[in-house]
Design a protein around this motif. Structure first.
Motif, PDB file in Angstrom:
ATOM      1  N   VAL A   4       0.020  -0.104   0.000  1.00  0.00           N
ATOM      2  CA  VAL A   4       0.000   0.000   0.000  1.00  0.00           C
ATOM      3  C   VAL A   4       0.061   0.323   0.000  1.00  0.00           C
ATOM      4  O   VAL A   4       1.149   1.118   0.491  1.00  0.00           O
ATOM      5  CB  VAL A   4       0.436   0.159  -0.247  1.00  0.00           C
ATOM      6  N   GLY A   5      -1.173  -0.189  -1.503  1.00  0.00           N
ATOM      7  CA  GLY A   5      -0.235   0.072  -1.729  1.00  0.00           C
ATOM      8  C   GLY A   5       0.080   0.290  -0.869  1.00  0.00           C
ATOM      9  O   GLY A   5       0.998   1.123   0.274  1.00  0.00           O
ATOM     10  N   ALA A   6       1.667   1.371  -1.797  1.00  0.00           N
ATOM     11  CA  ALA A   6       1.829   1.123  -1.440  1.00  0.00           C
ATOM     12  C   ALA A   6       1.932   1.308  -0.984  1.00  0.00           C
ATOM     13  O   ALA A   6       1.780   1.964  -0.443  1.00  0.00           O
ATOM     14  CB  ALA A   6       2.053   1.849  -1.020  1.00  0.00           C
ATOM     15  N   ALA A   7       2.031   1.147  -1.472  1.00  0.00           N
ATOM     16  CA  ALA A   7       2.075   1.839  -2.598  1.00  0.00           C
ATOM     17  C   ALA A   7       2.054   1.696  -1.237  1.00  0.00           C
ATOM     18  O   ALA A   7       2.882   1.826  -0.649  1.00  0.00           O
ATOM     19  CB  ALA A   7       2.645   2.044  -2.700  1.00  0.00           C
ATOM     20  N   THR A  47       6.446  -7.279  -8.823  1.00  0.00           N
ATOM     21  CA  THR A  47       6.679  -7.805  -7.479  1.00  0.00           C
ATOM     22  C   THR A  47       5.431  -7.582  -6.631  1.00  0.00           C
ATOM     23  O   THR A  47       4.953  -6.453  -6.502  1.00  0.00           O
ATOM     24  CB  THR A  47       7.884  -7.124  -6.808  1.00  0.00           C
ATOM     25  N   ILE A  48       4.926  -8.666  -6.057  1.00  0.00           N
ATOM     26  CA  ILE A  48       3.748  -8.606  -5.201  1.00  0.00           C
ATOM     27  C   ILE A  48       4.190  -8.735  -3.751  1.00  0.00           C
ATOM     28  O   ILE A  48       4.981  -9.619  -3.406  1.00  0.00           O
ATOM     29  CB  ILE A  48       2.769  -9.755  -5.549  1.00  0.00           C
ATOM     30  N   TYR A  49       3.679  -7.860  -2.889  1.00  0.00           N
ATOM     31  CA  TYR A  49       3.940  -7.907  -1.448  1.00  0.00           C
ATOM     32  C   TYR A  49       2.641  -8.366  -0.790  1.00  0.00           C
ATOM     33  O   TYR A  49       1.610  -7.713  -0.941  1.00  0.00           O
ATOM     34  CB  TYR A  49       4.359  -6.529  -0.931  1.00  0.00           C
ATOM     35  N   SER A  50       2.701  -9.491  -0.046  1.00  0.00           N
ATOM     36  CA  SER A  50       1.446 -10.122   0.348  1.00  0.00           C
ATOM     37  C   SER A  50       1.555 -10.902   1.654  1.00  0.00           C
ATOM     38  O   SER A  50       2.652 -11.180   2.147  1.00  0.00           O
ATOM     39  CB  SER A  50       1.005 -11.058  -0.784  1.00  0.00           C
ATOM     40  N   ASP A  51       0.379 -11.236   2.207  1.00  0.00           N
ATOM     41  CA  ASP A  51       0.249 -12.037   3.425  1.00  0.00           C
ATOM     42  C   ASP A  51      -0.865 -13.050   3.182  1.00  0.00           C
ATOM     43  O   ASP A  51      -1.934 -12.691   2.691  1.00  0.00           O
ATOM     44  CB  ASP A  51      -0.098 -11.139   4.615  1.00  0.00           C
ATOM     45  N   TYR A  52      -0.636 -14.309   3.550  1.00  0.00           N
ATOM     46  CA  TYR A  52      -1.616 -15.361   3.256  1.00  0.00           C
ATOM     47  C   TYR A  52      -2.906 -15.233   4.066  1.00  0.00           C
ATOM     48  O   TYR A  52      -3.927 -15.824   3.696  1.00  0.00           O
ATOM     49  CB  TYR A  52      -0.989 -16.736   3.488  1.00  0.00           C
ATOM     50  N   ILE A  67       4.538  -3.611  -7.209  1.00  0.00           N
ATOM     51  CA  ILE A  67       5.452  -2.712  -7.903  1.00  0.00           C
ATOM     52  C   ILE A  67       5.697  -3.288  -9.294  1.00  0.00           C
ATOM     53  O   ILE A  67       6.085  -4.463  -9.434  1.00  0.00           O
ATOM     54  CB  ILE A  67       6.785  -2.546  -7.153  1.00  0.00           C
ATOM     55  N   ILE A  68       5.440  -2.480 -10.313  1.00  0.00           N
ATOM     56  CA  ILE A  68       5.635  -2.887 -11.701  1.00  0.00           C
ATOM     57  C   ILE A  68       6.677  -1.944 -12.294  1.00  0.00           C
ATOM     58  O   ILE A  68       6.387  -0.789 -12.597  1.00  0.00           O
ATOM     59  CB  ILE A  68       4.312  -2.817 -12.489  1.00  0.00           C
ATOM     60  N   ASN A  69       7.907  -2.425 -12.389  1.00  0.00           N
ATOM     61  CA  ASN A  69       9.043  -1.580 -12.773  1.00  0.00           C
ATOM     62  C   ASN A  69       9.096  -0.344 -11.870  1.00  0.00           C
ATOM     63  O   ASN A  69       9.391  -0.456 -10.696  1.00  0.00           O
ATOM     64  CB  ASN A  69       8.972  -1.211 -14.248  1.00  0.00           C
TER      65      ASN A  69
END
Length: 377
Positions: free
Chosen positions: A38-41, A208-213, A347-349
């Motif tokens: 949170v994003g991220a952004a 790149t994905i930043y995540s939690d299951y 994040i994409i580039n």
């Protein structure tokens, strides 16, 4: 998504803080989530200075003031009423000014936020970080980007979207100022040996994905977008990486799930095992009895069997000190380096977003970033 309840939604605080600043207004999600969130952004609002309320003269006065000829003296209660009205008006103006300042802040990521939901969680305080929109005190941390004219890359990116008739925040993810883009592209990248990537690191676009299951918005993002992103990775269009940010480790042990997924990745089954983890979390739903144990060793072992893993090797890798350190490093990248206040983030580039984003916005953003690379080459 608040840290205590994986399915709760905080639509006001999501995004990237820490070194890279506060989230752009409204987050890349204006109200949804599995996290879109949170994003991220993606954080605490800047604190306004405080001061004593303006004090009027003591009332009533010790002696009635002289009344000029031809004028009628006001009753003391009437004068007190107007004093009160004046004070309230001043307070209202101050509150309005503070809200206006907060609403107009671009944060350190610059670009406007997409109107999609965000799941947020309170993250540990970032050492040396200032208030949102302010530079942190940590040495080397980037400061606030001034509100200047867009740089050439940001301008080109926006023009490419305009040429396609796309609307920012709806059809694609707005990008950041050129200086922030450079910083984002300089972030550490996961290596293929981590087991948490797909595609060729030399691909023109890195996603790149930043995540939690345990995050419901992350679950939605994974179910909707990851299968298609894996196909793009197979074609060589993107390099896809998954960074573990277990923000719910203290409530449902999501760090154990992260370690298990990494162990599965070492056997080449990261994405399959991740899908089982998200399915298990969804099955637990809002049942507190199930949620507390959804990432128990018993369940994690069962998922390993379902994925066709060597369970003994899986357990050894999951419980190793190397895996613990690896997950901690990823968590630090998300919470401290990027200053994430929730998940998911992507994040994409050089373009970043916090919160859930629909597949169409992600793939369109990939197309724009690819066009930037092609035009620069």
């Amino acid at each position: 998504m608040s840290q205590g309840t994986p399915d709760s939604v905080d639509r006001g605080q999501s995004g990237f803080q820490g070194q890279y600043g506060a989230p752009a207004a409204a987050g890349s999600d204006a109200g949804v989530g599995p996290d879109p969130s949170v994003g991220a952004a993606g954080g605490a609002a800047p604190s306004a200075g405080t001061g004593a309320d303006p004090a009027g003269p003591a009332w009533p006065p010790s002696a009635p003031p002289a009344v000029p000829a031809g004028e009628q003296e006001q009753h003391p209660s009437s004068r007190g009423f107007w004093v009160m009205i004046t004070v309230l008006a001043i307070i209202a103006l101050v509150v309005f000014a503070v809200l206006l300042t907060l609403g107009s802040s671009n944060g350190r990521f610059g670009g406007s936020a997409a109107p999609h939901p965000t799941t947020t969680a309170t993250a540990p305080a970032t050492p040396g970080a200032g208030a949102p929109g302010q530079g942190g005190s940590a040495q080397g941390a980037p400061g606030t980007i001034p509100n200047t004219a867009p740089g050439p890359v940001e301008t080109r990116y926006t023009q490419l979207a305009t040429d396609r008739g796309w609307v920012a925040g709806q059809d694609y993810i707005p990008t950041q100022p050129d200086e922030i883009r450079t910083q984002l592209q300089a972030l550490p990248q996961l290596e293929p040996s981590s087991g948490q990537t797909a595609g060729d690191p030399k691909a023109p676009v890195h996603v790149t994905i930043y995540s939690d299951y345990a995050c419901s918005f992350c679950n939605k993002l994974h179910a909707e977008s990851v299968p298609q992103l894996l196909e793009l990775a197979k074609k060589g269009d993107i390099y896809l990486a998954y960074v573990q940010v277990p923000i719910f480790k203290d409530t449902v042990s999501s760090d154990r799930a992260a370690a298990a997924a990494h162990a599965a990745g070492l056997q080449g089954k990261f994405w399959e095992y991740s899908a089982l983890l998200f399915d298990g979390a969804a099955a637990a739903g809002h049942d507190p009895d199930k949620a507390a144990s959804m990432f128990s060793d018993e369940n994690l072992d069962a998922f390993a069997s379902q994925a066709g893993l060597d369970v003994e090797a899986f357990r050894a890798a999951r419980d190793s000190s190397e895996t613990t350190s690896f997950i901690a490093a990823q968590e630090s990248l998300g919470l401290e380096t990027l200053g994430l206040r929730g998940t998911p983030a992507i994040i994409i580039n050089g373009t970043a977003s916090t919160g859930y984003q629909p597949l169409s916005a992600i793939t369109n953003t990939i197309e724009l970033e690819k066009a930037l690379v092609d035009s620069a080459g």
